[in-house]
Write a protein that holds these residues in place. Structure first.
Motif, PDB file in Angstrom:
ATOM      1  N   THR A 132     -23.198  13.051  -2.599  1.00 53.09           N
ATOM      2  CA  THR A 132     -22.540  12.250  -1.572  1.00 53.09           C
ATOM      3  C   THR A 132     -21.290  11.643  -2.195  1.00 53.09           C
ATOM      4  O   THR A 132     -21.318  11.229  -3.355  1.00 53.09           O
ATOM      5  CB  THR A 132     -23.470  11.091  -1.147  1.00 53.09           C
ATOM      6  N   ARG A 133     -20.216  11.619  -1.427  1.00 56.03           N
ATOM      7  CA  ARG A 133     -19.007  10.983  -1.934  1.00 56.03           C
ATOM      8  C   ARG A 133     -18.427  10.057  -0.874  1.00 56.03           C
ATOM      9  O   ARG A 133     -18.295  10.440   0.287  1.00 56.03           O
ATOM     10  CB  ARG A 133     -17.965  12.036  -2.321  1.00 56.03           C
ATOM     11  N   ILE A 134     -18.111   8.848  -1.282  1.00 57.55           N
ATOM     12  CA  ILE A 134     -17.445   7.878  -0.398  1.00 57.55           C
ATOM     13  C   ILE A 134     -16.102   7.529  -1.027  1.00 57.55           C
ATOM     14  O   ILE A 134     -16.015   7.271  -2.227  1.00 57.55           O
ATOM     15  CB  ILE A 134     -18.289   6.584  -0.264  1.00 57.55           C
ATOM     16  N   ARG A 135     -15.063   7.550  -0.224  1.00 60.04           N
ATOM     17  CA  ARG A 135     -13.752   7.166  -0.745  1.00 60.04           C
ATOM     18  C   ARG A 135     -13.093   6.164   0.198  1.00 60.04           C
ATOM     19  O   ARG A 135     -13.060   6.380   1.411  1.00 60.04           O
ATOM     20  CB  ARG A 135     -12.870   8.412  -0.906  1.00 60.04           C
ATOM     21  N   LEU A 136     -12.608   5.081  -0.379  1.00 62.10           N
ATOM     22  CA  LEU A 136     -11.873   4.080   0.403  1.00 62.10           C
ATOM     23  C   LEU A 136     -10.424   4.055  -0.067  1.00 62.10           C
ATOM     24  O   LEU A 136     -10.160   4.002  -1.272  1.00 62.10           O
ATOM     25  CB  LEU A 136     -12.488   2.687   0.207  1.00 62.10           C
ATOM     26  N   ALA A 137      -9.488   4.093   0.882  1.00 63.98           N
ATOM     27  CA  ALA A 137      -8.059   4.027   0.549  1.00 63.98           C
ATOM     28  C   ALA A 137      -7.546   2.622   0.868  1.00 63.98           C
ATOM     29  O   ALA A 137      -7.727   2.126   1.972  1.00 63.98           O
ATOM     30  CB  ALA A 137      -7.295   5.065   1.360  1.00 63.98           C
ATOM     31  N   ARG A 138      -6.918   1.992  -0.138  1.00 62.69           N
ATOM     32  CA  ARG A 138      -6.420   0.624   0.047  1.00 62.69           C
ATOM     33  C   ARG A 138      -5.022   0.483  -0.555  1.00 62.69           C
ATOM     34  O   ARG A 138      -4.676   1.186  -1.513  1.00 62.69           O
ATOM     35  CB  ARG A 138      -7.348  -0.381  -0.666  1.00 62.69           C
ATOM     36  N   ASN A 139      -4.262  -0.444   0.015  1.00 65.24           N
ATOM     37  CA  ASN A 139      -2.924  -0.715  -0.517  1.00 65.24           C
ATOM     38  C   ASN A 139      -2.682  -2.220  -0.587  1.00 65.24           C
ATOM     39  O   ASN A 139      -3.262  -2.990   0.182  1.00 65.24           O
ATOM     40  CB  ASN A 139      -1.850  -0.051   0.362  1.00 65.24           C
ATOM     41  N   VAL A 182       1.113  -2.683 -10.072  1.00 62.09           N
ATOM     42  CA  VAL A 182      -0.124  -2.367  -9.340  1.00 62.09           C
ATOM     43  C   VAL A 182      -1.270  -2.192 -10.332  1.00 62.09           C
ATOM     44  O   VAL A 182      -2.372  -2.727 -10.146  1.00 62.09           O
ATOM     45  CB  VAL A 182       0.046  -1.083  -8.487  1.00 62.09           C
ATOM     46  N   ILE A 183      -0.979  -1.419 -11.416  1.00 59.79           N
ATOM     47  CA  ILE A 183      -2.026  -1.200 -12.415  1.00 59.79           C
ATOM     48  C   ILE A 183      -2.486  -2.529 -13.003  1.00 59.79           C
ATOM     49  O   ILE A 183      -3.679  -2.805 -13.107  1.00 59.79           O
ATOM     50  CB  ILE A 183      -1.515  -0.248 -13.535  1.00 59.79           C
ATOM     51  N   GLU A 184      -1.516  -3.385 -13.339  1.00 59.49           N
ATOM     52  CA  GLU A 184      -1.870  -4.675 -13.939  1.00 59.49           C
ATOM     53  C   GLU A 184      -2.712  -5.529 -13.010  1.00 59.49           C
ATOM     54  O   GLU A 184      -3.726  -6.113 -13.415  1.00 59.49           O
ATOM     55  CB  GLU A 184      -0.598  -5.430 -14.360  1.00 59.49           C
ATOM     56  N   ARG A 185      -2.301  -5.604 -11.753  1.00 58.81           N
ATOM     57  CA  ARG A 185      -3.039  -6.435 -10.788  1.00 58.81           C
ATOM     58  C   ARG A 185      -4.434  -5.869 -10.529  1.00 58.81           C
ATOM     59  O   ARG A 185      -5.405  -6.617 -10.358  1.00 58.81           O
ATOM     60  CB  ARG A 185      -2.236  -6.585  -9.498  1.00 58.81           C
ATOM     61  N   ALA A 186      -4.549  -4.524 -10.519  1.00 55.31           N
ATOM     62  CA  ALA A 186      -5.866  -3.913 -10.317  1.00 55.31           C
ATOM     63  C   ALA A 186      -6.774  -4.195 -11.515  1.00 55.31           C
ATOM     64  O   ALA A 186      -7.954  -4.521 -11.363  1.00 55.31           O
ATOM     65  CB  ALA A 186      -5.713  -2.396 -10.114  1.00 55.31           C
ATOM     66  N   ARG A 187      -6.191  -4.069 -12.721  1.00 58.70           N
ATOM     67  CA  ARG A 187      -6.957  -4.361 -13.941  1.00 58.70           C
ATOM     68  C   ARG A 187      -7.489  -5.782 -13.916  1.00 58.70           C
ATOM     69  O   ARG A 187      -8.663  -6.026 -14.189  1.00 58.70           O
ATOM     70  CB  ARG A 187      -6.067  -4.223 -15.186  1.00 58.70           C
ATOM     71  N   TYR A 207     -18.811  -2.977  -2.141  1.00 56.29           N
ATOM     72  CA  TYR A 207     -18.915  -4.068  -3.119  1.00 56.29           C
ATOM     73  C   TYR A 207     -17.697  -4.077  -4.044  1.00 56.29           C
ATOM     74  O   TYR A 207     -17.115  -5.129  -4.319  1.00 56.29           O
ATOM     75  CB  TYR A 207     -20.208  -3.930  -3.930  1.00 56.29           C
ATOM     76  N   ILE A 208     -17.303  -2.891  -4.488  1.00 54.67           N
ATOM     77  CA  ILE A 208     -16.119  -2.794  -5.354  1.00 54.67           C
ATOM     78  C   ILE A 208     -14.877  -3.230  -4.580  1.00 54.67           C
ATOM     79  O   ILE A 208     -14.027  -3.966  -5.079  1.00 54.67           O
ATOM     80  CB  ILE A 208     -15.958  -1.351  -5.874  1.00 54.67           C
ATOM     81  N   ASP A 209     -14.833  -2.774  -3.337  1.00 55.64           N
ATOM     82  CA  ASP A 209     -13.717  -3.124  -2.456  1.00 55.64           C
ATOM     83  C   ASP A 209     -13.589  -4.647  -2.333  1.00 55.64           C
ATOM     84  O   ASP A 209     -12.488  -5.205  -2.391  1.00 55.64           O
ATOM     85  CB  ASP A 209     -13.974  -2.482  -1.086  1.00 55.64           C
ATOM     86  N   ASP A 210     -14.747  -5.314  -2.220  1.00 54.64           N
ATOM     87  CA  ASP A 210     -14.745  -6.779  -2.103  1.00 54.64           C
ATOM     88  C   ASP A 210     -14.138  -7.443  -3.337  1.00 54.64           C
ATOM     89  O   ASP A 210     -13.460  -8.470  -3.227  1.00 54.64           O
ATOM     90  CB  ASP A 210     -16.180  -7.296  -1.906  1.00 54.64           C
ATOM     91  N   GLN A 211     -14.408  -6.880  -4.500  1.00 53.98           N
ATOM     92  CA  GLN A 211     -13.872  -7.468  -5.729  1.00 53.98           C
ATOM     93  C   GLN A 211     -12.349  -7.440  -5.735  1.00 53.98           C
ATOM     94  O   GLN A 211     -11.698  -8.419  -6.120  1.00 53.98           O
ATOM     95  CB  GLN A 211     -14.387  -6.737  -6.982  1.00 53.98           C
ATOM     96  N   PHE A 212     -11.785  -6.288  -5.299  1.00 59.63           N
ATOM     97  CA  PHE A 212     -10.323  -6.200  -5.216  1.00 59.63           C
ATOM     98  C   PHE A 212      -9.793  -7.130  -4.134  1.00 59.63           C
ATOM     99  O   PHE A 212      -8.784  -7.817  -4.303  1.00 59.63           O
ATOM    100  CB  PHE A 212      -9.872  -4.763  -4.926  1.00 59.63           C
ATOM    101  N   ASP A 213     -10.520  -7.133  -3.015  1.00 57.88           N
ATOM    102  CA  ASP A 213     -10.074  -7.894  -1.851  1.00 57.88           C
ATOM    103  C   ASP A 213      -9.957  -9.386  -2.167  1.00 57.88           C
ATOM    104  O   ASP A 213      -9.069 -10.069  -1.644  1.00 57.88           O
ATOM    105  CB  ASP A 213     -11.069  -7.666  -0.697  1.00 57.88           C
ATOM    106  N   GLU A 214     -10.844  -9.851  -3.046  1.00 56.72           N
ATOM    107  CA  GLU A 214     -10.815 -11.268  -3.411  1.00 56.72           C
ATOM    108  C   GLU A 214      -9.533 -11.653  -4.138  1.00 56.72           C
ATOM    109  O   GLU A 214      -9.032 -12.755  -3.995  1.00 56.72           O
ATOM    110  CB  GLU A 214     -11.993 -11.593  -4.348  1.00 56.72           C
ATOM    111  N   LYS A 215      -9.017 -10.712  -4.961  1.00 57.02           N
ATOM    112  CA  LYS A 215      -7.892 -11.032  -5.833  1.00 57.02           C
ATOM    113  C   LYS A 215      -6.546 -10.529  -5.304  1.00 57.02           C
ATOM    114  O   LYS A 215      -5.508 -11.033  -5.681  1.00 57.02           O
ATOM    115  CB  LYS A 215      -8.102 -10.410  -7.224  1.00 57.02           C
ATOM    116  N   ALA A 273      -2.947  -4.557   2.381  1.00 56.90           N
ATOM    117  CA  ALA A 273      -2.137  -4.273   3.566  1.00 56.90           C
ATOM    118  C   ALA A 273      -3.095  -3.977   4.715  1.00 56.90           C
ATOM    119  O   ALA A 273      -3.809  -2.972   4.698  1.00 56.90           O
ATOM    120  CB  ALA A 273      -1.229  -3.069   3.300  1.00 56.90           C
ATOM    121  N   PHE A 274      -3.138  -4.893   5.689  1.00 53.15           N
ATOM    122  CA  PHE A 274      -4.122  -4.796   6.761  1.00 53.15           C
ATOM    123  C   PHE A 274      -3.492  -5.231   8.069  1.00 53.15           C
ATOM    124  O   PHE A 274      -2.765  -6.222   8.115  1.00 53.15           O
ATOM    125  CB  PHE A 274      -5.324  -5.687   6.423  1.00 53.15           C
ATOM    126  N   ASP A 275      -3.772  -4.486   9.120  1.00 50.80           N
ATOM    127  CA  ASP A 275      -3.227  -4.826  10.429  1.00 50.80           C
ATOM    128  C   ASP A 275      -4.389  -5.060  11.380  1.00 50.80           C
ATOM    129  O   ASP A 275      -5.350  -4.282  11.398  1.00 50.80           O
ATOM    130  CB  ASP A 275      -2.346  -3.677  10.936  1.00 50.80           C
TER     131      ASP A 275
END
Lengths: 338, 338
Positions: A17-24, A42-47, A132-140, A144-146
């Protein structure tokens, strides 16, 4: 242990099974329009986001620019990154979990692409991990969301949920019976797409197919997963029925399985294409108890014999002839005692 | 032990030697012109001659009329009798030695056909044995013999010595290299003939060829044997050279040998043609120490998997599909542990 050395639910038909989420990130242009400095940012902020979370210890960061082409292509062959991400490595980074079940591409088509792979059919479980991983990024980070469109992505086909859910299916009996083409046509009408997983162009190596959702806009994550699950269950049942029909051919079926095993175990030259086809036959035989061989060993072989993975593990360039010999050698070694 | 389960001199190329002597009794017409009573008389006189000699305990007499067609054809597949002798069994008898190295057909094309087979290249030894048996008959029966022509036979091509000497050769490398056709043309100019041993018509199964003398008139037994030996030695050398050239292809050669072994060991359906071809490849590999498998086992398989031999050993009629499955089963059993 690497995730792909295990088998999961519905493992006789569903490899993974593979799940992929695209975020900006909201305040930085899409990757195709970024400056060098912005891609580094982007790399720095993601790190900072990931390594500042409780997931910190689970990931290694890989600077894509530092990888050899073979090692990068090998990651692509394992479906950890896209072929395009492997080919153009400048300004790109990768977070990879120790068991290789989670990979996060930074500055692929989108700033962040979170991918979770699990053995067998585990769509909800994989989505839960990705979320869950998405939430970690989302917190920091500010995504880009409409309000109306949902997550904004570079390519409009990912707008909305930014979710691509896929199942890698092994469908040898449906392929053999000739019914598969009808299914491929049918699933496309249901908003899904099915294509070969290995092999180039229209050539499918070893009856491995990927079934994915296509629709991301105006649909919830849950709905997308449910639709995919419903179709997959039908495909699984049809494949299992076709296998039982195939079993009724008796010696014809056994002959195909055992010959394939005999060639795999003894050949000194094996192309990728032939190797995948033989493994496909043996895997079918194993799931039907015609031959006693752990699926995990077959999964392991599949992951190790892809062209660039061979080159990466050899540590030097190999031409096609050398690869075919090394591939055969690795396969023989894996099958010793079986 | 059956003679064909052993290997003999030059065994890597020469499977076996066959000597055949054609003889007729002077005061009885040739078989094509005999009455029923006369054919019975030939059998009786041959029995009395052989069983009255010191060879008595070494032979069984087989009344051909009492054999099933499959059992008769099986003897033909083992080259113990001619296919024609197997097909038309009325008024015919066979003396067969316990080790099946000597067979004496009574009332084939000639009254008496003495045949000796030995493993490997043993022309002189086989001729010596045949001559000894010939002497036993000669003591008791008056042979049809002409001072100028020599032994009289029904077909003029056997007049003179009545001797047909043959070698069964395994020539896979000369076949592979494409040089074999030149040899076949060349030997015919030297009064010899070479043709496939297994397979029907022009189709040769498994690179097994029979090289025989053609000339029987105006030539001594010794000269015939010497001519055949000289040509055979050349062929053997050429084949061995071609094998060394083939060995230089490395993995290509090893791949062919090992794949063939893998299929033989695992297939559940094997046609005669494919089986012979695979055995040929494995035999080549065994003679070149690519694979460790006794030639005797391969000889045994060859003798047991021919169509009528399968039917005879099964004890009931088998269609082509059933034979192919039984053949594969027998081969797998023979290769257990290898």
């Amino acid at each position: 242990m690497k995730w792909y050395l295990e088998t999961g639910p519905e493992g006789s038909v569903v490899i993974s099974t593979r799940i992929r989420l695209a975020r900006n990130i909201a305040d930085i242009p899409f990757p195709c329009r970024m400056t060098k400095e912005q891609s580094a940012e982007v790399i720095e902020r993601a790190r900072a986001a990931l390594f500042g979370s409780d997931l910190s210890g689970k990931f290694d960061f890989i600077d894509m620019q530092k990888l050899t082409p073979a090692r990068a292509m090998s990651l692509s062959e394992k479906h950890l990154i896209s072929p395009e991400f492997a080919a153009n490595r400048e300004g790109r980074g990768l977070f990879l979990s120790k068991d290789e079940s989670v990979s996060i591409m930074i500055n692929e088509e989108d700033h962040i692409r979170i991918q979770v792979m699990l053995p067998g059919m585990q769509l909800e479980q994989a989505l839960k991990q990705a979320d869950y991983i998405d939430d970690q990024f989302d917190e920091k980070l500010k995504y880009a969301f409409d309000e109306n469109l949902g997550y904004l992505t570079q390519c409009p086909t990912n707008l909305g949920t930014g979710l691509r859910a896929s199942l890698m299916l092994h469908l040898p009996a449906l392929e053999e019976s000739g019914a598969l083409n009808n299914f491929i046509a049918a699933v496309s009408k249901l908003g899904l797409v099915m294509r070969g997983t290995y092999g180039e162009g229209s050539r499918v190596n070893g009856s491995f197919y990927q079934l994915s959702n296509q629709v991301t806009l105006g649909i919830s994550e849950k709905q997308a997963i449910d639709d995919l699950t419903a179709v997959a269950k039908q495909l699984i049942n049809q494949e299992l029925e076709a296998r039982e029909a195939y079993r009724k051919t008796g010696a014809v079926f056994e002959d195909k399985v055992w010959r394939s095993f005999g060639v795999l175990k003894n050949a000194h030259i094996l192309s990728t294409e032939e190797c995948m086809s033989l493994i496909s036959n043996v895997r079918l035989g194993a799931t039907m108890k015609i031959i006693d061989i752990p699926l995990e060993i077959l999964n392991e072989i599949i992951s190790e014999v892809q062209p660039s993975t061979l080159i990466a593990s050899a540590g030097r360039n190999l031409d096609s002839k050398q690869r075919d010999e090394l591939r055969a050698k690795i396969v023989r070694e894996k099958l010793v005692g079986l």
